[in-house]
Design a protein around this motif. Sequence first.
Motif, mmCIF file in Angstrom:
data_model
loop_
_atom_site.group_PDB
_atom_site.id
_atom_site.type_symbol
_atom_site.label_atom_id
_atom_site.label_comp_id
_atom_site.label_asym_id
_atom_site.label_seq_id
_atom_site.Cartn_x
_atom_site.Cartn_y
_atom_site.Cartn_z
ATOM 1 N N GLY A 198 0.790 -1.409 0.147
ATOM 2 C CA GLY A 198 -0.031 -0.015 0.024
ATOM 3 C C GLY A 198 0.759 1.272 -0.107
ATOM 4 O O GLY A 198 0.260 2.288 -0.270
ATOM 5 N N SER A 199 2.174 1.104 0.206
ATOM 6 C CA SER A 199 3.056 2.143 0.274
ATOM 7 C C SER A 199 3.418 2.808 -1.164
ATOM 8 O O SER A 199 3.274 1.671 -2.023
ATOM 9 N N SER A 200 3.975 3.735 -1.558
ATOM 10 C CA SER A 200 4.281 4.212 -2.747
ATOM 11 C C SER A 200 5.392 5.430 -2.465
ATOM 12 O O SER A 200 5.385 5.972 -1.620
ATOM 13 N N PHE A 201 6.334 5.414 -3.565
ATOM 14 C CA PHE A 201 7.294 6.291 -3.637
ATOM 15 C C PHE A 201 7.293 7.080 -5.084
ATOM 16 O O PHE A 201 7.247 6.432 -6.019
ATOM 17 N N HIS A 202 7.327 8.439 -4.942
ATOM 18 C CA HIS A 202 7.313 9.402 -6.173
ATOM 19 C C HIS A 202 8.386 10.054 -6.553
ATOM 20 O O HIS A 202 8.806 10.789 -5.576
ATOM 21 N N LEU A 203 9.011 10.025 -7.657
ATOM 22 C CA LEU A 203 10.041 10.954 -7.971
ATOM 23 C C LEU A 203 9.836 11.696 -9.319
ATOM 24 O O LEU A 203 9.224 11.009 -10.419
ATOM 25 N N ARG A 204 9.940 13.067 -9.532
ATOM 26 C CA ARG A 204 10.234 13.753 -10.823
ATOM 27 C C ARG A 204 11.459 13.373 -11.490
ATOM 28 O O ARG A 204 12.545 13.443 -10.733
ATOM 29 N N THR A 205 11.250 13.032 -12.751
ATOM 30 C CA THR A 205 12.595 12.680 -13.367
ATOM 31 C C THR A 205 13.428 13.907 -14.077
ATOM 32 O O THR A 205 14.723 13.761 -14.476
ATOM 33 N N GLN A 206 12.757 15.170 -14.152
ATOM 34 C CA GLN A 206 13.331 16.277 -14.590
ATOM 35 C C GLN A 206 14.143 16.144 -15.865
ATOM 36 O O GLN A 206 15.100 16.728 -15.930
ATOM 37 N N GLY A 207 13.593 15.453 -16.846
ATOM 38 C CA GLY A 207 14.168 15.215 -18.111
ATOM 39 C C GLY A 207 15.374 14.483 -18.309
ATOM 40 O O GLY A 207 15.833 14.182 -19.421
ATOM 41 N N GLU A 208 15.793 13.744 -17.309
ATOM 42 C CA GLU A 208 17.017 12.734 -17.248
ATOM 43 C C GLU A 208 16.489 11.482 -18.130
ATOM 44 O O GLU A 208 17.586 10.896 -18.753
ATOM 45 N N ILE A 209 15.421 11.003 -17.934
ATOM 46 C CA ILE A 209 14.867 9.817 -18.966
ATOM 47 C C ILE A 209 13.566 10.304 -19.267
ATOM 48 O O ILE A 209 13.043 11.484 -18.958
ATOM 49 N N THR A 210 13.059 9.594 -20.319
ATOM 50 C CA THR A 210 11.710 10.326 -21.162
ATOM 51 C C THR A 210 10.663 10.125 -20.150
ATOM 52 O O THR A 210 9.801 10.993 -20.196
ATOM 53 N N PRO A 211 10.111 9.145 -19.303
ATOM 54 C CA PRO A 211 9.170 9.299 -18.425
ATOM 55 C C PRO A 211 9.357 10.551 -17.505
ATOM 56 O O PRO A 211 10.480 10.856 -16.962
ATOM 57 N N LYS A 212 8.070 11.375 -17.389
ATOM 58 C CA LYS A 212 8.079 12.508 -16.459
ATOM 59 C C LYS A 212 8.309 12.189 -15.009
ATOM 60 O O LYS A 212 8.790 13.004 -14.293
ATOM 61 N N HIS A 213 7.550 11.235 -14.774
ATOM 62 C CA HIS A 213 7.411 10.687 -13.266
ATOM 63 C C HIS A 213 7.509 9.262 -13.235
ATOM 64 O O HIS A 213 7.280 8.503 -14.070
ATOM 65 N N ILE A 214 8.006 9.025 -11.883
ATOM 66 C CA ILE A 214 8.259 7.615 -11.672
ATOM 67 C C ILE A 214 7.402 7.497 -10.184
ATOM 68 O O ILE A 214 7.562 8.146 -9.542
ATOM 69 N N LEU A 215 7.053 6.313 -10.308
ATOM 70 C CA LEU A 215 6.142 5.783 -9.066
ATOM 71 C C LEU A 215 6.476 4.402 -8.783
ATOM 72 O O LEU A 215 6.615 3.627 -9.549
ATOM 73 N N VAL A 216 7.048 4.192 -7.453
ATOM 74 C CA VAL A 216 7.390 3.088 -7.276
ATOM 75 C C VAL A 216 6.368 2.260 -6.066
ATOM 76 O O VAL A 216 5.964 3.139 -5.036
ATOM 77 N N LEU A 217 5.724 1.290 -6.470
ATOM 78 C CA LEU A 217 4.626 0.678 -5.463
ATOM 79 C C LEU A 217 5.107 -0.193 -4.573
ATOM 80 O O LEU A 217 5.946 -1.425 -5.015
ATOM 81 N N GLY A 218 4.810 0.046 -3.464
ATOM 82 C CA GLY A 218 5.134 -0.992 -2.580
ATOM 83 C C GLY A 218 4.398 -2.113 -2.342
ATOM 84 O O GLY A 218 3.273 -2.259 -2.469
ATOM 85 N N LEU A 219 4.969 -3.298 -2.760
ATOM 86 C CA LEU A 219 4.154 -4.666 -2.668
ATOM 87 C C LEU A 219 3.845 -5.645 -1.550
ATOM 88 O O LEU A 219 3.422 -6.643 -1.668
ATOM 89 N N GLY A 220 4.710 -5.217 -0.486
ATOM 90 C CA GLY A 220 4.797 -5.810 0.878
ATOM 91 C C GLY A 220 5.749 -6.935 0.642
ATOM 92 O O GLY A 220 6.599 -6.944 -0.465
ATOM 93 N N LYS A 221 5.508 -8.065 1.368
ATOM 94 C CA LYS A 221 6.088 -9.246 1.502
ATOM 95 C C LYS A 221 5.830 -10.258 0.090
ATOM 96 O O LYS A 221 4.948 -10.557 0.042
#
Length: 499
Positions: free
Chosen positions: A58-81
């Motif tokens: 249920g947790s997640s981590f969000h990051l803006r890529t600032q043009g370093e790679i093509t996707p504008k945003h990265i979202l990492v979803l926590g999937l637990g154990k």
Amino acid sequence: MEISVQKGAIISQVCDLLVLHAFVGEKELEGELKLVDEALAGKLSKYMKEDSFKAKAGSSFHLRTQGEITPKHILVLGLGKKENFDIEAIRQASAVSLNMAGGIKAKTIVSTIHGNGVGELNVADCAQAMVEGARLAGYRFETYRKPSKTDVQVKKFDLFVTNAKDARLAEKGIDSGNLFAKGTLFARDLVNTPAQDMYPEKLVEAAKEIAKGKGTIRVRVYDREALKRMGAGGILGVAQGSDHPPYMVHMIYKPKKATKKRVALVGKAVTFDSGGLSLKPAEYMMTMKVDMGGSAAVLGAFSVIDEVAPACEVHGIFAAVENMPSGKAMRPGDVLTAMNKKTIEVLNTDAEGRLTLADTLCFAVKQKPQAIIDLATLTGACVVALGEEYTGVMSNNDVLTQKILEAAETAGEKMWRLPLEKNYRKLLKSQVADMQNIGSRWGGALTAGLFLEEFVNKTPWAHLDIAGPAYAERDIDAYTKKGATGHGVRTLLTYLKNV
Ligand code: BES
Ligand code: ZN
Ligand code: ZN
């Protein structure tokens, strides 16, 4: 929203939002996560560490890529154990990415396939679950209002794969997911539509519309006169108080390849349940447009049955009625005669679903199916027993019950068996008729189930009391928002696929 498969390099995906995932306890970044981290010169792992992102479910981590790679945003979803991970977690994760996309105004998403390779999960099943989660989360019911201006709709949702074999499997999963979601959303729309516009005739129309142009589906409709000839006293009794005439609808799906296997799906179809003369208090009446939710599940399944193409013959049967008080309404104390000639003393006109189902089940038995499954928003007592998220399953057959519970588990719909305790049959004894339509104060879901059992003879039958989960009084999870849920459709389709 368009959903397709994407190959190529993860870091050069053209999208607003790239969704990745992580499990609890992974020491090193792996797979796509690692590739993206490298492309971002280790920033991803650095910030995840700084924010103490542990990948809890249920947790997640969000990051803006600032043009370093093509996707504008990265979202990492926590999937637990990893060991606790299951197919439902995939639906939820996929729904979360869609919900989060709104917040950052992302219109295009590329996502890794969550769960691929974990335990026994295969790419096709994972992709199917992702499509279901995304489509169900993206659902809005806006027939009666302007769409919200701040609600950003995702246009493209792509599933990322690394090889051709996975791509093929993912395509297959996407097809199934699209159908399962379509059926579910069809049911949601029917239930969400207010009873002023969703009266018995409309359910007849819905059935006819589904069958239109499909060679595999036929529809028969029985009107009030036909119901009289059939002796359907239960249906006629409930319909008496309403200005809308009752109809019984019989849909028949025959697979292209001939088969002897036959399943009947029966749905409660009370388009509005005011309680009748045993009028409901205002509070309880507010959501009673949900009372055709059983038939909506059956219609939802039928809306895609031609494409899901189960190998068995499927009969969809429901009696569409409205339960209203009026000078013509049935009274407490009245005696009705059901299609199998059993007489019923109506002590509470609000226990109307079982009266309509009595006849409908008799009719279903006549089709000689090997199994009958009925779905009904039948009792408040079932909601008291199991809460709002669980369906109560009552059945005269252990094998059928097991199959349904397994299908429900796969489909991500919570179901739990309740007993058909024969000692409680005495509670339905009437002084003036063969039986009465209510039991005692306690165990109301079970006495309702026992009442229905009187009309199925020995046919293997399962009764699904969906009074709780058919309608969400509040947001339940990432893809089940307040309103109609379409509960039951995915279990039915999963069950039919396995028959
Ligand atoms: N449609 C209701 C059951 C219901 C309750 C559905 C809550 C959805 C949410 C049903 O017809 C009904 O009124 N049942 C009565 C039975 C009682 C009179 C024996 C009930 O549950 O109170
Ligand atoms: Zn009722
Ligand atoms: Zn009802």
